[in-house]
Write an enzyme that holds these catalytic residues in place. Structure first.
Site, short mmCIF file in Angstrom:
data_model
loop_
_atom_site.label_atom_id
_atom_site.label_comp_id
_atom_site.label_asym_id
_atom_site.label_seq_id
_atom_site.Cartn_x
_atom_site.Cartn_y
_atom_site.Cartn_z
N PHE A 240 -4.39 2.79 15.21
CA PHE A 240 -4.61 3.87 14.25
C PHE A 240 -5.67 3.42 13.27
CE2 PHE A 240 -1.38 7.16 14.99
CZ PHE A 240 -0.83 6.59 16.12
N PRO B 103 -2.46 -12.10 10.16
CA PRO B 103 -2.76 -11.92 11.58
C PRO B 103 -3.07 -10.46 11.87
CG PRO B 103 -0.41 -12.29 11.25
CD PRO B 103 -1.09 -12.53 9.93
N ASP B 104 -4.00 -10.22 12.79
CA ASP B 104 -4.28 -8.85 13.23
C ASP B 104 -3.35 -8.54 14.40
OD1 ASP B 104 -5.28 -6.53 14.46
OD2 ASP B 104 -7.23 -6.85 13.51
N ILE B 105 -2.31 -7.77 14.12
CA ILE B 105 -1.24 -7.54 15.11
C ILE B 105 -1.79 -6.76 16.31
CG2 ILE B 105 1.03 -6.50 15.47
CD1 ILE B 105 1.42 -6.95 12.36
N ASN C 81 0.85 -1.20 0.00
CA ASN C 81 0.00 0.00 0.00
C ASN C 81 0.88 1.24 0.00
OD1 ASN C 81 0.60 0.72 2.84
ND2 ASN C 81 -0.38 -1.26 3.21
N LYS D 256 8.37 -17.45 -10.89
CA LYS D 256 7.60 -16.29 -11.34
C LYS D 256 6.36 -16.74 -12.12
CE LYS D 256 8.04 -12.25 -14.24
NZ LYS D 256 8.82 -11.62 -15.30
N LYS E 181 -11.12 -4.10 18.62
CA LYS E 181 -9.72 -4.51 18.82
C LYS E 181 -9.40 -4.62 20.31
CE LYS E 181 -8.16 -3.50 14.42
NZ LYS E 181 -7.22 -4.17 13.54
N ASP F 96 -4.10 -6.49 5.04
CA ASP F 96 -5.06 -7.41 5.67
C ASP F 96 -4.98 -8.81 5.07
OD1 ASP F 96 -6.17 -5.58 7.46
OD2 ASP F 96 -7.33 -4.66 5.84
O1 C5P Z 1 -9.36 -1.90 10.80
P1 C5P Z 1 -7.88 -2.11 10.69
O2 C5P Z 1 -7.51 -3.54 11.01
O3 C5P Z 1 -7.28 -1.62 9.43
O4 C5P Z 1 -7.28 -1.21 11.90
C1 C5P Z 1 -6.11 -0.47 11.76
C2 C5P Z 1 -5.26 -0.62 12.99
O5 C5P Z 1 -4.94 -1.99 13.19
C3 C5P Z 1 -3.90 0.05 12.85
O6 C5P Z 1 -3.48 0.44 14.15
C4 C5P Z 1 -3.04 -1.03 12.27
O7 C5P Z 1 -1.67 -0.83 12.54
C5 C5P Z 1 -3.58 -2.25 12.98
N1 C5P Z 1 -3.52 -3.50 12.22
C6 C5P Z 1 -2.70 -4.52 12.66
N2 C5P Z 1 -2.69 -5.72 12.00
C7 C5P Z 1 -3.44 -5.92 10.90
C8 C5P Z 1 -4.27 -4.90 10.44
C9 C5P Z 1 -4.29 -3.68 11.10
O8 C5P Z 1 -2.01 -4.33 13.65
N3 C5P Z 1 -3.39 -7.08 10.27
#
Ligand code: C5P
Length: 395
Positions: A323, A304-306, A209, A287, A341, A277
């Site tokens: 954020f 993974p959602d960190i 991105n 390739k 979250k 995501d």
């Molecule tokens: O809704 P979204 O998941 O995009 O929320 C954004 C927030 O979540 C940001 O703080 C971003 O750094 C964190 N995030 C994360 N891991 C992900 C996606 C988003 O830590 N896979």
């Protein structure tokens, strides 16, 4: 202005005699010294000399019950505006690096919430040894200050770097440290993610991105300036690492997750990164060819959602800040995200304009029961404002 006071730890080295001159030099500048002498230090200068010059009790023993009853070692470690270690021997710095607290001096260094200034003094080979250099680098990254050493002839007859700085130079460094801007986050650990992630499709292509990392880097810098120990876990950016910040470079979301795991525990976590995501399900070694039709059925799997993992973690930092980059209904989305979250604050911003990669940001600070709209400002200014809020939270 209240009289400034330092806690002087005199280590075991021949330069210890110069620390007696330092006490006198400081008294002349209106700065009071309270003194701890290590066991080794008492081989070079006596507690009586230090007491006469400082006009105060001199502390030497962690197990001295009389002194402990008058003033506990924890209280002693916080009774001054600054701790000065002079001479700072290789031994005392090695112990401070490791958090070893076997005597009064090292216990004080571990227990204090005040800044520490080291004036190293040792033989040139000991000074140049990788172990000493490594320890000094670690202490610096933990927020310690240094003055000297000088180069010149040493008491042992050798020549080189390792002579303790002169009392006047140490006194100058002490005055500078005492007059420096307050560092209210000294001793606090911060883990912050920044920049984009890159999710490989094949050996030459990736999904990513437009995140530049500018906002995250500015926050890392601002928090470091307030004294925090900052680990910045960064996706690929064109930015320079801010001074004093430890940077860990990663590419994918999974690598970012692993690096965050390794960096915990911390007091504060900020998820500023624009984490992808999704990632391609297959990341082949070959390739993908235009003729093979491989790109047309590119399958994606969720990353993974960190931020959420950190919120649910057994080592959850006390303050977790997420954020939210949105293009519409910014506040509603931010409030929903805060709950989903499980973080403490959300910094929400509208990225429908030129925020990504630009130098300005318009943010909303959102907590469970408050919101604050910030005007459009430079990312560096937004970083300072947020850092100030974080410092206030920990007051
Ligand atoms: O809704 P979204 O998941 O995009 O929320 C954004 C927030 O979540 C940001 O703080 C971003 O750094 C964190 N995030 C994360 N891991 C992900 C996606 C988003 O830590 N896979």
């Amino acid at each position: 202005m209240a009289q400034k006071r330092i806690l002087l730890i005199i280590g075991g080295g021949i330069a210890a005699y110069k620390s007696l001159f330092l006490i006198r030099e400081l008294a002349g500048r209106g700065i009071k010294s309270r003194v701890i002498i290590t066991k080794g230090g008492t081989q070079f200068v006596t507690p009586l000399s230090a007491a006469s010059l400082s006009g105060d009790t001199v502390y030497t023993d962690l197990w001295d019950l009389t002194a402990e009853a008058e003033m506990g070692h924890i209280e002693l470690s916080r009774s001054a505006d600054l701790i000065v270690v002079a001479p700072a021997t290789a031994d005392i710095m090695a112990k401070a690096t490791q958090g070893i607290a076997g005597d009064l001096a090292t216990t004080t260094l571990l227990a204090t919430d005040k800044p520490v200034l080291y004036a190293p003094a040792m033989n040139v080979r000991m000074y140049e040894h990788p172990a000493t250099q490594r320890n000094m680098a670690q202490l610096k990254s933990d927020g310690a200050l240094f003055v000297g050493p000088d180069a010149g002839e040493m008491a042992c007859g050798e020549f080189g770097e390792g002579r303790m700085a002169e009392p006047a130079a140490i006194a100058d460094a002490i005055e500078a440290a005492l007059n420096a801007a307050p560092r209210p986050l000294t001793g606090r650990r911060v883990v912050i993610t920044a920049g984009p992630t890159r999710e490989p499709i094949d050996p030459v292509r990736y999904l990513s991105n437009h995140s530049s990392g500018k906002q995250g880097y500015a926050i890392a810098e601002a928090l470091e300036e307030l004294g925090a120990h900052v680990t910045l876990i960064s996706g690929p950016t064109a930015l320079q690492t801010p001074d004093g910040v430890t940077r860990v470079d990663i590419e994918t979301a999974q690598q970012m997750m692993d690096a965050v795991e390794r960096a915990l525990p911390a007091d504060i976590f900020l998820g500023v990164a624009a984490v992808a995501d999704w990632r391609p399900a297959q990341n082949g070694k070959v390739k993908i060819k235009k003729s093979g039709g491989g790109a047309s059925d590119l399958k994606l799997v969720e990353n993974p959602d960190i931020l959420k993992s950190v919120c649910d973690h057994v080592k959850r930092p006390e303050l977790v800040i997420g954020f939210a980059a949105e293009t519409n209904d910014v506040l509603d989305h931010a409030k929903a995200k805060l709950a989903r979250k499980g973080c403490d604050w959300i910094m929400a911003n509208d990225v429908s304009g030129d925020v990504m990669g630009g130098d300005h940001n318009t943010m909303i600070w959102v907590t469970k029961d408050a919101t604050e709209m910030w005007p459009k400002m430079r990312k560096a200014d937004a970083a300072h404002r947020l850092s100030k809020k974080i410092a206030e939270y920990f007051e």
